[in-house]
Design a protein around this motif. Sequence first.
Motif, PDB file in Angstrom:
ATOM      1  N   ALA A  15       1.303  -0.575   0.126  1.00  0.00           N
ATOM      2  CA  ALA A  15       0.510  -0.238  -0.164  1.00  0.00           C
ATOM      3  C   ALA A  15       1.073   0.780   0.067  1.00  0.00           C
ATOM      4  O   ALA A  15       0.747   1.888  -0.279  1.00  0.00           O
ATOM      5  N   ALA A  16       1.770   0.939   0.481  1.00  0.00           N
ATOM      6  CA  ALA A  16       2.902   2.161   0.620  1.00  0.00           C
ATOM      7  C   ALA A  16       3.675   2.294  -0.850  1.00  0.00           C
ATOM      8  O   ALA A  16       3.528   3.671  -1.446  1.00  0.00           O
ATOM      9  N   LEU A  17       3.506   1.641  -1.072  1.00  0.00           N
ATOM     10  CA  LEU A  17       4.333   1.498  -2.775  1.00  0.00           C
ATOM     11  C   LEU A  17       3.041   1.909  -3.813  1.00  0.00           C
ATOM     12  O   LEU A  17       3.705   2.722  -4.587  1.00  0.00           O
ATOM     13  N   ARG A  18       2.603   1.811  -3.956  1.00  0.00           N
ATOM     14  CA  ARG A  18       1.220   2.290  -4.194  1.00  0.00           C
ATOM     15  C   ARG A  18       0.542   3.898  -4.441  1.00  0.00           C
ATOM     16  O   ARG A  18       1.229   4.606  -5.252  1.00  0.00           O
ATOM     17  N   LEU A  19       1.133   4.217  -2.954  1.00  0.00           N
ATOM     18  CA  LEU A  19       1.391   5.218  -2.769  1.00  0.00           C
ATOM     19  C   LEU A  19       2.151   6.514  -3.435  1.00  0.00           C
ATOM     20  O   LEU A  19       2.068   6.894  -3.758  1.00  0.00           O
ATOM     21  N   HIS A  20       3.817   5.659  -3.564  1.00  0.00           N
ATOM     22  CA  HIS A  20       4.844   6.056  -3.597  1.00  0.00           C
ATOM     23  C   HIS A  20       4.400   6.442  -5.329  1.00  0.00           C
ATOM     24  O   HIS A  20       4.737   7.530  -6.275  1.00  0.00           O
ATOM     25  N   VAL A  21       4.072   5.132  -5.934  1.00  0.00           N
ATOM     26  CA  VAL A  21       3.142   5.009  -7.289  1.00  0.00           C
ATOM     27  C   VAL A  21       2.803   6.776  -8.064  1.00  0.00           C
ATOM     28  O   VAL A  21       2.795   7.050  -8.702  1.00  0.00           O
ATOM     29  N   GLN A  22       1.286   6.729  -7.245  1.00  0.00           N
ATOM     30  CA  GLN A  22       0.207   8.301  -7.279  1.00  0.00           C
ATOM     31  C   GLN A  22       0.686   8.954  -7.352  1.00  0.00           C
ATOM     32  O   GLN A  22       1.114   9.850  -8.140  1.00  0.00           O
ATOM     33  N   LEU A  23       2.036   9.188  -6.490  1.00  0.00           N
ATOM     34  CA  LEU A  23       3.117  10.545  -6.949  1.00  0.00           C
ATOM     35  C   LEU A  23       3.702  10.827  -7.432  1.00  0.00           C
ATOM     36  O   LEU A  23       4.682  11.975  -7.516  1.00  0.00           O
ATOM     37  N   ARG A  24       4.001   9.925  -8.570  1.00  0.00           N
ATOM     38  CA  ARG A  24       5.036  10.372  -9.814  1.00  0.00           C
ATOM     39  C   ARG A  24       4.510  11.909 -10.838  1.00  0.00           C
ATOM     40  O   ARG A  24       3.320  11.967 -10.251  1.00  0.00           O
TER      41      ARG A  24
END
Length: 165
Positions: A15-24
Motif C-alpha cells: 500500500a505504501a508503494l501504491r502511494l509512492h507510485v501515485q505521487l509520480r
Amino acid sequence: MASLTYHISEEQYVAALRLHVQLRPRWTRWLRYLMAILGVLILVTSLLLKTYWLAVGGAIYVLVATSSFQMYVRPMAQRAYRRYPAMHQAQTLELNDGELTMRSSQGESRVPWNFLIQWAENAEFMLLYLQPNLYYIVPKVADPDQAALGELRSQLQAHVGPARK
C-alpha cells in the motif's frame, strides 16, 4: 522527544508503494492513459480490418497499460518484502533536536533534516524521502492519538517544506 515503534506488514508495504507510485509526475500518468487509448484504437481498428492477430496484441497492450501495478509492481513488492527479513523487524522512529533517528534490530540511522528531500502522506502512511525512490515508511496506525505524527508533520513542514502532492 517523540518516539514511535511499529512493524510494517506485507500489505502495508504494498500500500505504501501504491502511494509512492501515485505521487509520480503528472506526465507519467497521462502517458499511461495515452497508452491505454492507443491500445483501444489498435484493438478497434484491427477488428474493423479483420486482422484478429493484431486485435489480440491491442488487447494485451490495453491490459498492460491499465493494470501494470497489479501485474508487475505488486508481485515485485511482495517478493522484495518476503526476501528481506530486515523489513519484518520492529522499527522505532525518534524525533531528536535537529535530526530524525530510525532504529531497528539491524542498526540505527540518524538522518538530519536537510537530508530529507521531500515527504508525502495519505490516510494510512507518511513517506519520508531520502532520494526520489528511497523512502522510510511510517504507518499512521502506529500513533493512534497522532501526537508523535503531529510533531513529525510540523517538523517536516518547517525543515523540508510542504508535503509532496
